[in-house]
Scaffold this motif. Structure first.
Motif, PDB file in Angstrom:
ATOM      1  N   MET A 153     -40.927  -9.686  -3.365  1.00  0.00           N
ATOM      2  CA  MET A 153     -41.556  -9.297  -4.478  1.00  0.00           C
ATOM      3  C   MET A 153     -42.836  -9.947  -4.721  1.00  0.00           C
ATOM      4  O   MET A 153     -43.449 -11.116  -4.368  1.00  0.00           O
ATOM      5  CB  MET A 153     -40.688  -9.614  -5.800  1.00  0.00           C
ATOM      6  N   TRP A 154     -43.882  -9.117  -5.384  1.00  0.00           N
ATOM      7  CA  TRP A 154     -45.229  -9.590  -5.751  1.00  0.00           C
ATOM      8  C   TRP A 154     -46.123  -9.991  -4.516  1.00  0.00           C
ATOM      9  O   TRP A 154     -46.764 -10.934  -4.511  1.00  0.00           O
ATOM     10  CB  TRP A 154     -45.358 -10.489  -7.013  1.00  0.00           C
ATOM     11  N   ARG A 155     -46.029  -9.119  -3.570  1.00  0.00           N
ATOM     12  CA  ARG A 155     -46.805  -9.293  -2.124  1.00  0.00           C
ATOM     13  C   ARG A 155     -47.778  -8.245  -1.626  1.00  0.00           C
ATOM     14  O   ARG A 155     -47.952  -8.163  -0.592  1.00  0.00           O
ATOM     15  CB  ARG A 155     -45.990  -9.835  -1.107  1.00  0.00           C
ATOM     16  N   GLY A 156     -47.820  -7.335  -2.769  1.00  0.00           N
ATOM     17  CA  GLY A 156     -48.775  -6.130  -2.612  1.00  0.00           C
ATOM     18  C   GLY A 156     -48.172  -5.036  -1.930  1.00  0.00           C
ATOM     19  O   GLY A 156     -49.001  -4.195  -1.263  1.00  0.00           O
ATOM     20  N   GLY A 157     -46.893  -4.852  -2.014  1.00  0.00           N
ATOM     21  CA  GLY A 157     -46.184  -3.640  -1.303  1.00  0.00           C
ATOM     22  C   GLY A 157     -46.310  -2.623  -2.236  1.00  0.00           C
ATOM     23  O   GLY A 157     -46.447  -2.664  -3.712  1.00  0.00           O
ATOM     24  N   ASP A 158     -45.382  -1.526  -2.057  1.00  0.00           N
ATOM     25  CA  ASP A 158     -45.286  -0.197  -2.816  1.00  0.00           C
ATOM     26  C   ASP A 158     -44.148   0.416  -2.670  1.00  0.00           C
ATOM     27  O   ASP A 158     -44.303   1.576  -2.510  1.00  0.00           O
ATOM     28  CB  ASP A 158     -46.694   0.363  -2.975  1.00  0.00           C
ATOM     29  N   ILE A 159     -43.110  -0.154  -2.427  1.00  0.00           N
ATOM     30  CA  ILE A 159     -41.874   0.725  -1.977  1.00  0.00           C
ATOM     31  C   ILE A 159     -40.608   0.494  -2.881  1.00  0.00           C
ATOM     32  O   ILE A 159     -39.408   0.925  -2.626  1.00  0.00           O
ATOM     33  CB  ILE A 159     -41.275   0.269  -0.569  1.00  0.00           C
ATOM     34  N   PHE A 160     -40.795  -0.251  -3.866  1.00  0.00           N
ATOM     35  CA  PHE A 160     -39.629  -0.599  -4.975  1.00  0.00           C
ATOM     36  C   PHE A 160     -40.036   0.255  -6.174  1.00  0.00           C
ATOM     37  O   PHE A 160     -40.937  -0.621  -7.116  1.00  0.00           O
ATOM     38  CB  PHE A 160     -39.550  -2.086  -4.948  1.00  0.00           C
ATOM     39  N   PRO A 161     -39.537   1.182  -6.612  1.00  0.00           N
ATOM     40  CA  PRO A 161     -38.436   1.762  -6.038  1.00  0.00           C
ATOM     41  C   PRO A 161     -38.795   2.826  -5.103  1.00  0.00           C
ATOM     42  O   PRO A 161     -39.986   3.003  -4.931  1.00  0.00           O
ATOM     43  CB  PRO A 161     -37.853   2.654  -7.172  1.00  0.00           C
ATOM     44  N   SER A 162     -37.884   3.404  -4.507  1.00  0.00           N
ATOM     45  CA  SER A 162     -37.976   4.520  -3.164  1.00  0.00           C
ATOM     46  C   SER A 162     -38.488   5.748  -3.950  1.00  0.00           C
ATOM     47  O   SER A 162     -37.963   6.475  -4.517  1.00  0.00           O
ATOM     48  CB  SER A 162     -36.834   4.564  -2.292  1.00  0.00           C
ATOM     49  N   GLY A 163     -39.845   5.999  -3.408  1.00  0.00           N
ATOM     50  CA  GLY A 163     -40.348   7.355  -3.906  1.00  0.00           C
ATOM     51  C   GLY A 163     -39.885   8.649  -3.417  1.00  0.00           C
ATOM     52  O   GLY A 163     -39.787   9.731  -4.175  1.00  0.00           O
ATOM     53  N   HIS A 164     -39.482   8.679  -2.052  1.00  0.00           N
ATOM     54  CA  HIS A 164     -38.837   9.776  -1.692  1.00  0.00           C
ATOM     55  C   HIS A 164     -37.340  10.069  -2.616  1.00  0.00           C
ATOM     56  O   HIS A 164     -37.207  11.299  -2.864  1.00  0.00           O
ATOM     57  CB  HIS A 164     -38.424   9.432   0.036  1.00  0.00           C
ATOM     58  N   THR A 165     -36.808   9.026  -2.524  1.00  0.00           N
ATOM     59  CA  THR A 165     -35.521   8.983  -3.266  1.00  0.00           C
ATOM     60  C   THR A 165     -35.769   9.606  -4.843  1.00  0.00           C
ATOM     61  O   THR A 165     -35.007  10.750  -5.203  1.00  0.00           O
ATOM     62  CB  THR A 165     -34.629   7.698  -3.576  1.00  0.00           C
ATOM     63  N   ALA A 166     -36.648   9.109  -5.526  1.00  0.00           N
ATOM     64  CA  ALA A 166     -36.934   9.516  -6.933  1.00  0.00           C
ATOM     65  C   ALA A 166     -37.645  10.957  -6.836  1.00  0.00           C
ATOM     66  O   ALA A 166     -36.930  11.760  -7.711  1.00  0.00           O
ATOM     67  CB  ALA A 166     -37.731   8.516  -7.504  1.00  0.00           C
ATOM     68  N   ASN A 167     -38.330  11.383  -5.912  1.00  0.00           N
ATOM     69  CA  ASN A 167     -38.930  12.397  -6.041  1.00  0.00           C
ATOM     70  C   ASN A 167     -37.740  13.648  -5.613  1.00  0.00           C
ATOM     71  O   ASN A 167     -37.768  14.717  -6.106  1.00  0.00           O
ATOM     72  CB  ASN A 167     -40.030  12.730  -4.768  1.00  0.00           C
ATOM     73  N   ALA A 168     -36.894  13.320  -4.842  1.00  0.00           N
ATOM     74  CA  ALA A 168     -35.802  14.310  -4.181  1.00  0.00           C
ATOM     75  C   ALA A 168     -35.080  14.653  -5.397  1.00  0.00           C
ATOM     76  O   ALA A 168     -34.428  15.757  -5.870  1.00  0.00           O
ATOM     77  CB  ALA A 168     -34.848  13.584  -3.230  1.00  0.00           C
ATOM     78  N   VAL A 169     -34.552  13.525  -6.140  1.00  0.00           N
ATOM     79  CA  VAL A 169     -33.613  13.609  -7.533  1.00  0.00           C
ATOM     80  C   VAL A 169     -34.269  14.666  -8.579  1.00  0.00           C
ATOM     81  O   VAL A 169     -33.871  15.394  -8.947  1.00  0.00           O
ATOM     82  CB  VAL A 169     -33.608  12.316  -8.029  1.00  0.00           C
ATOM     83  N   VAL A 170     -35.980  14.353  -8.805  1.00  0.00           N
ATOM     84  CA  VAL A 170     -36.489  14.887  -9.873  1.00  0.00           C
ATOM     85  C   VAL A 170     -36.650  16.511  -9.346  1.00  0.00           C
ATOM     86  O   VAL A 170     -36.391  17.481  -9.998  1.00  0.00           O
ATOM     87  CB  VAL A 170     -37.765  14.301 -10.039  1.00  0.00           C
ATOM     88  N   THR A 171     -37.322  16.655  -8.024  1.00  0.00           N
ATOM     89  CA  THR A 171     -37.632  17.965  -7.749  1.00  0.00           C
ATOM     90  C   THR A 171     -36.477  18.954  -7.689  1.00  0.00           C
ATOM     91  O   THR A 171     -36.483  20.128  -8.004  1.00  0.00           O
ATOM     92  CB  THR A 171     -38.517  17.861  -6.456  1.00  0.00           C
ATOM     93  N   TRP A 172     -35.336  18.456  -7.135  1.00  0.00           N
ATOM     94  CA  TRP A 172     -34.282  19.492  -6.727  1.00  0.00           C
ATOM     95  C   TRP A 172     -33.304  19.474  -8.055  1.00  0.00           C
ATOM     96  O   TRP A 172     -32.836  20.604  -8.155  1.00  0.00           O
ATOM     97  CB  TRP A 172     -33.648  19.210  -5.571  1.00  0.00           C
ATOM     98  N   GLY A 173     -33.406  18.494  -8.823  1.00  0.00           N
ATOM     99  CA  GLY A 173     -32.511  18.284 -10.104  1.00  0.00           C
ATOM    100  C   GLY A 173     -33.269  19.268 -11.101  1.00  0.00           C
ATOM    101  O   GLY A 173     -32.324  19.731 -11.988  1.00  0.00           O
ATOM    102  N   ILE A 174     -34.583  19.635 -10.951  1.00  0.00           N
ATOM    103  CA  ILE A 174     -35.423  20.358 -11.880  1.00  0.00           C
ATOM    104  C   ILE A 174     -34.643  21.917 -11.884  1.00  0.00           C
ATOM    105  O   ILE A 174     -34.647  22.576 -12.906  1.00  0.00           O
ATOM    106  CB  ILE A 174     -36.607  20.403 -11.976  1.00  0.00           C
ATOM    107  N   LEU A 175     -34.104  22.377 -10.544  1.00  0.00           N
ATOM    108  CA  LEU A 175     -33.696  23.634 -10.583  1.00  0.00           C
ATOM    109  C   LEU A 175     -32.345  23.520 -11.348  1.00  0.00           C
ATOM    110  O   LEU A 175     -32.015  24.642 -11.935  1.00  0.00           O
ATOM    111  CB  LEU A 175     -33.625  23.742  -9.172  1.00  0.00           C
ATOM    112  N   ALA A 176     -31.698  22.516 -11.253  1.00  0.00           N
ATOM    113  CA  ALA A 176     -30.332  22.634 -12.088  1.00  0.00           C
ATOM    114  C   ALA A 176     -30.574  22.464 -13.558  1.00  0.00           C
ATOM    115  O   ALA A 176     -29.854  23.135 -14.341  1.00  0.00           O
ATOM    116  CB  ALA A 176     -29.390  21.352 -11.812  1.00  0.00           C
ATOM    117  N   TYR A 177     -31.586  21.906 -13.942  1.00  0.00           N
ATOM    118  CA  TYR A 177     -31.936  21.469 -15.187  1.00  0.00           C
ATOM    119  C   TYR A 177     -32.558  22.876 -15.973  1.00  0.00           C
ATOM    120  O   TYR A 177     -32.030  23.251 -17.006  1.00  0.00           O
ATOM    121  CB  TYR A 177     -33.112  20.729 -15.421  1.00  0.00           C
TER     122      TYR A 177
END
Length: 341
Positions: A153-177
């Motif tokens: 943690m706090w070492r200059g990364g950008d993978i927490f949380p997973s953007g692919h996973t969050a984007n898949a939940v939102v983009t495909w979940g918006i169709l159900a919404y």
């Protein structure tokens, strides 16, 4: 006996597309019910627990390192090529274009901007919340880990949380919404859950994310979907403002109607051959009496045209009469030259 041709499925689809768009009488807008509030609170607690477990380097961090050393991409290399393409279902660009095309067609069919505005609001919330968490915690990925067993943690990364996973939940979940019927909402919810679950596990298989990154990505995407009813009033106000702006722009583009010319006033007639510097002569309207002065050289009074005058037959000679002229056949009074000499 003539029989009608049986329409195929493709013919029925095109016939449905050719119909005039109709706005549904009632559009079901999800509300922030008590059940949804409970789910939102539980998901937020799960999100906080995952972050805390990673920060304190608990058993979840040890599990992350065990999965990384297991190297799933080496255990099952035969599915590597397929999963390289499958993970695209979690990339923001391609998925946003596909879903926006479908929701744009729905907006046109229903005469409403709500589907597109809802997608835009969800993606905006996703970029703000997930992006802030990524850069705020700065965790390094498995391929860039430096110390075995640490949380990175706090070492200059950008993978927490997973953007692919969050984007898949939102983009495909918006169709159900945005589904119009409860049955469609259930089926689309199940489909979006399977797709987002597969995308998250694919990133773990490829070694680009820790398992805890995927868990936090699922929670982050679900929080956005559950919070969308709170965004519905601003979406409705934005739609009203956009439609009002469209009507004003249409009104400005409309050409003003020309004012009617007064009776008797000369009008400009432009023929196809008239150029910008040439103007056609003004014409007088039919039935308007022209009042003007008589020329100076004409005597005052009414004058008739030549066609209306009665013909006059001349009598006698047209020569002017002279007092010293002698009529023919009368003796002349003049002395004859040479007479009396």
């Amino acid at each position: 006996m003539r029989t009608e041709r049986k329409l195929s499925r493709l013919d029925r689809v095109f016939a449905r597309l050719d119909r005039e768009p109709e706005r549904p009488a009632h559009i079901d807008v999800p509300r922030m019910s008590r059940h949804r509030v409970v789910l939102f609170s539980a998901t937020l607690a799960f999100y906080t627990a995952i972050v805390w477990a990673v920060v304190v380097s608990s058993w979840l961090v040890r599990l992350d390192w065990q999965v990384m050393f297991f190297r799933p991409y080496q255990q099952w290399p035969q599915i590597h090529a397929f999963l390289d393409y499958y993970v695209v279902l979690g990339q923001r660009g391609p998925t946003a274009v596909m879903v926006a095309a479908w929701l744009g067609w729905r907006s046109w069919r229903q005469h409403t901007l709500r589907p597109l505005l809802t997608l835009g609001a969800a993606l905006l919330l996703l970029n703000i919340t997930v992006g802030a968490a990524k850069y705020g915690m700065g965790r390094l990925g498995p391929h860039y880990a430096t110390v075995i067993g640490s949380n990175e943690m706090w070492r200059g990364g950008d993978i927490f949380p997973s953007g692919h996973t969050a984007n898949a939940v939102v983009t495909w979940g918006i169709l159900a919404y945005l589904a119009s019927t409860p049955r469609a909402r259930r089926w689309l919810s199940a489909l979006s859950a399977v797709v987002s679950l597969g995308v998250g596990l694919t990133t773990v298989y490829l070694g680009t994310h820790w398992l805890s990154d995927v868990l936090l990505g699922w929670a982050a995407g679900l929080l956005i979907l559950l919070a969308l009813p709170w965004v519905e009033p601003p979406i409705a106000r934005a739609e009203t403002a956009i439609l009002a702006l469209r009507d004003r722009l249409r009104g400005r583009r409309a050409l003003p109607m020309p004012a009617p010319a007064p009776v008797g006033a000369p009008s400009l007639v432009v023929t196809p051959r008239t150029t910008a510097k040439e103007e056609a002569p003004a014409r007088e309207p039919v039935g308007v009496t022209r009042t003007s002065r008589a020329p100076v050289y004409m005597a005052p009074g009414p004058h008739t045209s030549r066609a209306e005058r009665s013909p006059v037959t001349p009598v006698g000679s047209r020569r002017p009469s002279h007092s010293d002229r002698v009529a023919r056949g009368t003796p002349s009074a003049r002395p004859v030259a040479g007479a009396g000499s």
